[in-house]
Motif scaffolding. Structure first.
Motif, PDB file in Angstrom:
ATOM      1  N   ASP A 230       0.356  -1.509  -0.034  1.00 32.46           N
ATOM      2  CA  ASP A 230       0.124  -0.552  -0.130  1.00 32.46           C
ATOM      3  C   ASP A 230       0.850   1.388  -0.082  1.00 32.46           C
ATOM      4  OD1 ASP A 230      -1.457   2.205   0.643  1.00 32.46           O
ATOM      5  OD2 ASP A 230      -2.773   0.960   2.477  1.00 32.46           O
ATOM      6  N   PRO A 231       0.637   1.801  -0.664  1.00 26.98           N
ATOM      7  CA  PRO A 231       1.570   3.441  -1.612  1.00 26.98           C
ATOM      8  C   PRO A 231       1.947   4.110  -0.054  1.00 26.98           C
ATOM      9  CG  PRO A 231       0.008   2.609  -3.219  1.00 26.98           C
ATOM     10  CD  PRO A 231       0.301   2.282  -2.201  1.00 26.98           C
ATOM     11  N   SER A 232       0.215   3.935   0.789  1.00 29.25           N
ATOM     12  CA  SER A 232       0.301   4.952   1.782  1.00 29.25           C
ATOM     13  C   SER A 232       1.163   4.591   3.194  1.00 29.25           C
ATOM     14  CB  SER A 232      -0.845   5.367   2.097  1.00 29.25           C
ATOM     15  OG  SER A 232      -2.169   4.353   2.346  1.00 29.25           O
ATOM     16  N   MET A 233       1.019   2.807   3.062  1.00 29.90           N
ATOM     17  CA  MET A 233       1.939   2.541   4.539  1.00 29.90           C
ATOM     18  C   MET A 233       3.206   2.003   4.264  1.00 29.90           C
ATOM     19  SD  MET A 233      -0.439   2.456   6.800  1.00 29.90           S
ATOM     20  CE  MET A 233       1.284   1.088   7.992  1.00 29.90           C
ATOM     21  N   GLY A 234       3.775   1.853   2.573  1.00 33.61           N
ATOM     22  CA  GLY A 234       4.991   1.217   2.577  1.00 33.61           C
ATOM     23  C   GLY A 234       5.632   2.458   3.228  1.00 33.61           C
ATOM     24  N   LYS A 235       5.417   3.915   3.249  1.00 29.11           N
ATOM     25  CA  LYS A 235       6.903   3.911   3.133  1.00 29.11           C
ATOM     26  C   LYS A 235       6.766   4.304   4.005  1.00 29.11           C
ATOM     27  CE  LYS A 235       8.228   9.306   2.974  1.00 29.11           C
ATOM     28  NZ  LYS A 235       7.537  11.118   2.028  1.00 29.11           N
ATOM     29  N   SER A 236       6.168   4.464   5.488  1.00 31.58           N
ATOM     30  CA  SER A 236       6.325   4.199   6.585  1.00 31.58           C
ATOM     31  C   SER A 236       7.183   2.738   7.671  1.00 31.58           C
ATOM     32  CB  SER A 236       4.925   4.489   7.906  1.00 31.58           C
ATOM     33  OG  SER A 236       4.246   3.272   7.906  1.00 31.58           O
ATOM     34  N   MET A 237       6.884   1.807   6.835  1.00 31.46           N
ATOM     35  CA  MET A 237       7.341   0.505   6.855  1.00 31.46           C
ATOM     36  C   MET A 237       8.886   0.485   6.053  1.00 31.46           C
ATOM     37  SD  MET A 237       4.330  -1.844   6.032  1.00 31.46           S
ATOM     38  CE  MET A 237       5.539  -2.967   6.167  1.00 31.46           C
ATOM     39  N   SER A 238       9.218   1.418   5.727  1.00 32.67           N
ATOM     40  CA  SER A 238      10.520   1.832   4.424  1.00 32.67           C
ATOM     41  C   SER A 238      11.723   1.003   5.493  1.00 32.67           C
ATOM     42  CB  SER A 238      11.226   2.819   3.827  1.00 32.67           C
ATOM     43  OG  SER A 238      11.187   3.779   5.118  1.00 32.67           O
ATOM     44  N   ASP A 239      11.622   1.047   6.272  1.00 29.14           N
ATOM     45  CA  ASP A 239      13.094   0.914   7.353  1.00 29.14           C
ATOM     46  C   ASP A 239      13.192  -0.941   7.594  1.00 29.14           C
ATOM     47  OD1 ASP A 239      14.086   3.062   7.787  1.00 29.14           O
ATOM     48  OD2 ASP A 239      12.959   3.503   9.657  1.00 29.14           O
ATOM     49  N   TYR A 240      11.852  -0.666   7.674  1.00 25.92           N
ATOM     50  CA  TYR A 240      12.153  -2.887   7.779  1.00 25.92           C
ATOM     51  C   TYR A 240      12.242  -3.492   6.431  1.00 25.92           C
ATOM     52  CZ  TYR A 240       9.829  -1.624  12.391  1.00 25.92           C
ATOM     53  OH  TYR A 240       9.091  -1.534  13.799  1.00 25.92           O
ATOM     54  N   LEU A 241      12.224  -2.407   5.333  1.00 26.01           N
ATOM     55  CA  LEU A 241      11.865  -3.167   4.240  1.00 26.01           C
ATOM     56  C   LEU A 241      12.733  -3.604   3.537  1.00 26.01           C
ATOM     57  CD1 LEU A 241       8.433  -2.224   3.019  1.00 26.01           C
ATOM     58  CD2 LEU A 241       8.948  -4.464   4.218  1.00 26.01           C
ATOM     59  N   THR A 242      13.887  -3.335   3.538  1.00 25.20           N
ATOM     60  CA  THR A 242      15.412  -3.295   3.622  1.00 25.20           C
ATOM     61  C   THR A 242      16.310  -4.572   3.462  1.00 25.20           C
ATOM     62  OG1 THR A 242      16.375  -3.292   5.699  1.00 25.20           O
ATOM     63  CG2 THR A 242      16.373  -1.626   4.785  1.00 25.20           C
ATOM     64  N   ASP A 243      16.272  -5.456   2.850  1.00 23.81           N
ATOM     65  CA  ASP A 243      17.612  -6.783   2.470  1.00 23.81           C
ATOM     66  C   ASP A 243      17.411  -7.433   3.579  1.00 23.81           C
ATOM     67  OD1 ASP A 243      16.285  -6.869  -0.088  1.00 23.81           O
ATOM     68  OD2 ASP A 243      18.161  -6.909  -1.232  1.00 23.81           O
ATOM     69  N   GLU A 244      18.766  -6.552   4.406  1.00 25.47           N
ATOM     70  CA  GLU A 244      18.915  -6.428   5.430  1.00 25.47           C
ATOM     71  C   GLU A 244      18.078  -7.408   5.907  1.00 25.47           C
ATOM     72  OE1 GLU A 244      22.658  -5.340   8.546  1.00 25.47           O
ATOM     73  OE2 GLU A 244      21.840  -3.758   8.112  1.00 25.47           O
ATOM     74  N   VAL A 245      16.751  -6.403   6.377  1.00 23.93           N
ATOM     75  CA  VAL A 245      16.194  -6.557   8.161  1.00 23.93           C
ATOM     76  C   VAL A 245      14.783  -7.698   7.124  1.00 23.93           C
ATOM     77  CG1 VAL A 245      13.667  -6.563   8.587  1.00 23.93           C
ATOM     78  CG2 VAL A 245      15.666  -4.135   9.113  1.00 23.93           C
ATOM     79  N   LEU A 246      14.616  -8.021   6.467  1.00 28.59           N
ATOM     80  CA  LEU A 246      14.314  -9.188   5.351  1.00 28.59           C
ATOM     81  C   LEU A 246      14.757 -10.849   5.300  1.00 28.59           C
ATOM     82  CD1 LEU A 246      12.251  -6.953   2.481  1.00 28.59           C
ATOM     83  CD2 LEU A 246      11.365  -7.912   5.093  1.00 28.59           C
ATOM     84  N   THR A 247      15.769  -9.730   5.477  1.00 29.64           N
ATOM     85  CA  THR A 247      16.993 -11.701   5.118  1.00 29.64           C
ATOM     86  C   THR A 247      17.057 -11.962   6.965  1.00 29.64           C
ATOM     87  OG1 THR A 247      18.013 -10.987   3.347  1.00 29.64           O
ATOM     88  CG2 THR A 247      19.127 -12.285   4.681  1.00 29.64           C
ATOM     89  N   ALA A 248      17.263 -11.419   8.287  1.00 30.91           N
ATOM     90  CA  ALA A 248      17.748 -11.432   9.254  1.00 30.91           C
ATOM     91  C   ALA A 248      15.967 -12.272   9.631  1.00 30.91           C
ATOM     92  CB  ALA A 248      17.593 -10.112   9.962  1.00 30.91           C
ATOM     93  N   VAL A 249      14.758 -11.372   9.533  1.00 30.17           N
ATOM     94  CA  VAL A 249      14.120 -12.268   9.702  1.00 30.17           C
ATOM     95  C   VAL A 249      13.436 -13.506   8.698  1.00 30.17           C
ATOM     96  CG1 VAL A 249      10.987 -12.085   9.101  1.00 30.17           C
ATOM     97  CG2 VAL A 249      12.721  -9.826   9.965  1.00 30.17           C
TER      98      VAL A 249
END
Length: 334
Positions: A230-249
């Motif tokens: 969701d474009p309205s939510m994706g920006k607020s989640m940007s810090d979580y959506l890095t490859d580093e974070v997603l790989t760790a998850v």
């Protein structure tokens, strides 16, 4: 379902609390919202959290309709005040006496109840004297419109001063509602110790880090579903959506499987291991999500599981206590 005392009070709440931020009145149809509330009740959830700002008051209305006909004494209904509502006039925001008194009346009407169990300051108001805010809350309690008072996303110092004033004014400040998850631990250094000392519990929001800890977002792939898409939510989640974070998850998946849990259940169970946490706020866009999430209630994660989680996430965890203040509004939002 397991139940925990909220702060230094006699009020018990369900440790999985149903929250309707981003769902009722906006993302899901009313019929689905009602089905989710029914699923929550069927699963043993008795505590429901909302706010006047959610969907600009519509979320409260939907929740009130969904709970109509239930025995009021068997429920714990929470709402909040601070953010702009209605036509967004110059007094339609903040924690002034005027806004609090008008807002509690509107919330009670929409929720179809004579009182809320917990009324929460949704943020700290830098433009209103704290004495004025706490006096208004004291009067709301004395009028029987709220049984207890809580705060959300306040710093440790703000909580200490609010607690001091509440004692002077003769009412109980018993809860704090911060963001808290495996990835976002900024309350641990200061807020949790202060609250533990004062007899205040945490009711934590976003225990799944806005869905990231479900594991559905993969490194190297643009999100195609959920809030991140969701474009309205994706920006607020940007810090979580890095490859580093997603790989760790993704490293949490075998840990969850070994524990016999889904990744969302592991995330919810993790926050509930903190003794200062009374409840995890969990929303849903379909009843099946409620039915799955409540299975995290009563789960005890062993020390070795907690250690494996820390090892998997490593340096992607945010722990800086200053983030509570940095993310707070520095002035009222008109």
């Amino acid at each position: 379902m397991e139940f925990r005392y909220l702060g230094n009070s006699g009020l018990k709440i369900s440790e999985i609390t149903y929250g309707n931020w981003l769902t009722h009145g906006s993302q899901v149809e009313n019929e689905v919202a009602h089905a989710c509330v029914r699923a929550a009740l069927d699963a043993g959830i008795t505590t429901f959290d909302t706010a006047d700002v959610y969907a600009n008051t519509k979320a409260e209305t939907v929740l009130g309709e969904a709970l109509a006909g239930e025995r009021r004494e068997s429920l714990e209904i929470f709402t909040k005040v601070y953010w702009p509502t209605g036509p967004r006039g110059h007094n339609d925001t903040g924690l002034s006496r005027k806004h609090i008194m008008e807002s509690i009346n509107g919330s009670l009407t929409r929720l179809q109840t004579d009182y809320v169990d917990l009324y929460q300051a949704h943020r700290y108001d830098t433009e209103t004297p704290l004495e004025e805010t706490m006096q208004a809350f004291a009067d709301v309690v004395r009028q029987g419109k709220a049984l207890y008072i809580g705060v959300s996303e306040w710093t440790a110092d703000q909580i200490r001063e609010g607690h001091r004033l509440s004692k002077e004014l003769g009412f109980q400040l018993i809860s704090s509602q911060p963001q808290y998850s495996m990835l976002w631990r900024v309350i641990e250094p200061e807020v949790v110790p202060a609250c533990a000392e004062l007899g205040i519990s945490q009711i934590v929001w976003s225990p799944m880090a806005q869905g990231v800890l479900s594991g559905k977002y993969l490194p190297g792939q643009a999100p195609t579903e959920g809030r991140a898409a969701d474009p309205s939510m994706g920006k607020s989640m940007s810090d979580y959506l890095t490859d580093e974070v997603l790989t760790a998850v993704q490293g949490l998946k075998p840990i969850a499987e070994e524990a016999g849990l889904t990744m969302p259940q592991l995330a919810i169970a993790w926050v509930l291991q903190n003794p200062n946490v009374a409840a995890a706020l969990v929303g849903a866009s379909k009843p099946e999500q409620v039915e799955a999430n409540v299975k995290a209630a009563g789960v005890k994660l062993e020390d070795d599981v907690m250690a494996k989680i820390d090892e998997a996430l490593g340096d992607v965890v945010v722990r800086d206590a200053a983030m509570t203040q940095e993310n707070a509004p520095q002035a009222r939002v008109a």
